[in-house]
Design a protein around this motif. Structure first.
Motif, PDB file in Angstrom:
ATOM      1  N   LYS A   1       0.832  -1.208   0.000  1.00 13.14           N
ATOM      2  CA  LYS A   1       0.000   0.000   0.000  1.00 13.14           C
ATOM      3  C   LYS A   1       0.863   1.254   0.000  1.00 13.14           C
ATOM      4  CE  LYS A   1      -3.759   2.258   2.451  1.00 13.14           C
ATOM      5  NZ  LYS A   1      -4.667   2.205   3.596  1.00 13.14           N
ATOM      6  N   ARG A   2       1.902   1.253   0.827  1.00 16.71           N
ATOM      7  CA  ARG A   2       2.784   2.418   0.898  1.00 16.71           C
ATOM      8  C   ARG A   2       3.442   2.705  -0.448  1.00 16.71           C
ATOM      9  NH1 ARG A   2       7.868   3.949   1.376  1.00 16.71           N
ATOM     10  NH2 ARG A   2       8.748   1.862   1.314  1.00 16.71           N
ATOM     11  N   ARG A   3       3.962   1.652  -1.075  1.00 17.78           N
ATOM     12  CA  ARG A   3       4.664   1.854  -2.350  1.00 17.78           C
ATOM     13  C   ARG A   3       3.719   2.216  -3.493  1.00 17.78           C
ATOM     14  NH1 ARG A   3       9.918  -1.954  -2.823  1.00 17.78           N
ATOM     15  NH2 ARG A   3      10.679  -1.633  -0.715  1.00 17.78           N
ATOM     16  N   THR A   4       2.526   1.644  -3.493  1.00 19.97           N
ATOM     17  CA  THR A   4       1.588   1.995  -4.561  1.00 19.97           C
ATOM     18  C   THR A   4       1.053   3.409  -4.368  1.00 19.97           C
ATOM     19  OG1 THR A   4      -0.208   0.871  -3.389  1.00 19.97           O
ATOM     20  CG2 THR A   4       0.915  -0.369  -5.124  1.00 19.97           C
ATOM     21  N   ASN A   5       0.928   3.865  -3.136  1.00 22.72           N
ATOM     22  CA  ASN A   5       0.499   5.245  -2.883  1.00 22.72           C
ATOM     23  C   ASN A   5       1.542   6.255  -3.355  1.00 22.72           C
ATOM     24  OD1 ASN A   5      -1.992   4.603  -1.837  1.00 22.72           O
ATOM     25  ND2 ASN A   5      -1.309   4.668   0.297  1.00 22.72           N
ATOM     26  N   VAL A   6       2.816   5.881  -3.274  1.00 16.30           N
ATOM     27  CA  VAL A   6       3.878   6.759  -3.754  1.00 16.30           C
ATOM     28  C   VAL A   6       3.739   6.978  -5.256  1.00 16.30           C
ATOM     29  CG1 VAL A   6       6.374   6.898  -4.144  1.00 16.30           C
ATOM     30  CG2 VAL A   6       5.504   6.219  -1.915  1.00 16.30           C
TER      31      VAL A   6
END
Length: 96
Positions: free
Chosen positions: A38-43
């Motif tokens: 989730k963190r990386r896709t939000n970036v």
């Protein structure tokens, strides 16, 4: 499925060594991986296509697999191997 019928499946982890039990019934590693995805896709924000999203998540899964295989083993391989080689324990787990 009635709760009484699922009892053996739900309690199957109890047949394993006591030091492994908390790790077998915990979803902490999965939750940690999902949080990182989730963190990386939000970036990134918006992906240009589906393949780009699959590529990013796949790369993250490969990275996670390498980390778990080499440095951060969640479950010691030696204990799992010993359990698999113990015919009494394997029979007990299969019977559950």
């Amino acid at each position: 499925v009635m709760p009484s019928e699922a009892e053996h499946d739900v309690l199957a982890y109890m047949a394993f060594d006591e030091s492994l039990r908390s790790k077998l019934h915990s979803t902490n590693p999965l939750e940690r991986v999902n949080k990182e995805v989730k963190r990386r896709t939000n970036v990134v924000g918006i992906f240009p296509n589906r393949e780009a999203a699959i590529w990013l998540v796949g790369a993250l899964m490969l990275e996670q697999n390498d980390e778990w295989a080499v440095s951060r083993r969640y479950t010691p391989v030696e204990k799992l191997t010993a359990m698999c080689n113990d015919t009494d324990a394997a029979t007990m787990i299969a019977a559950q």
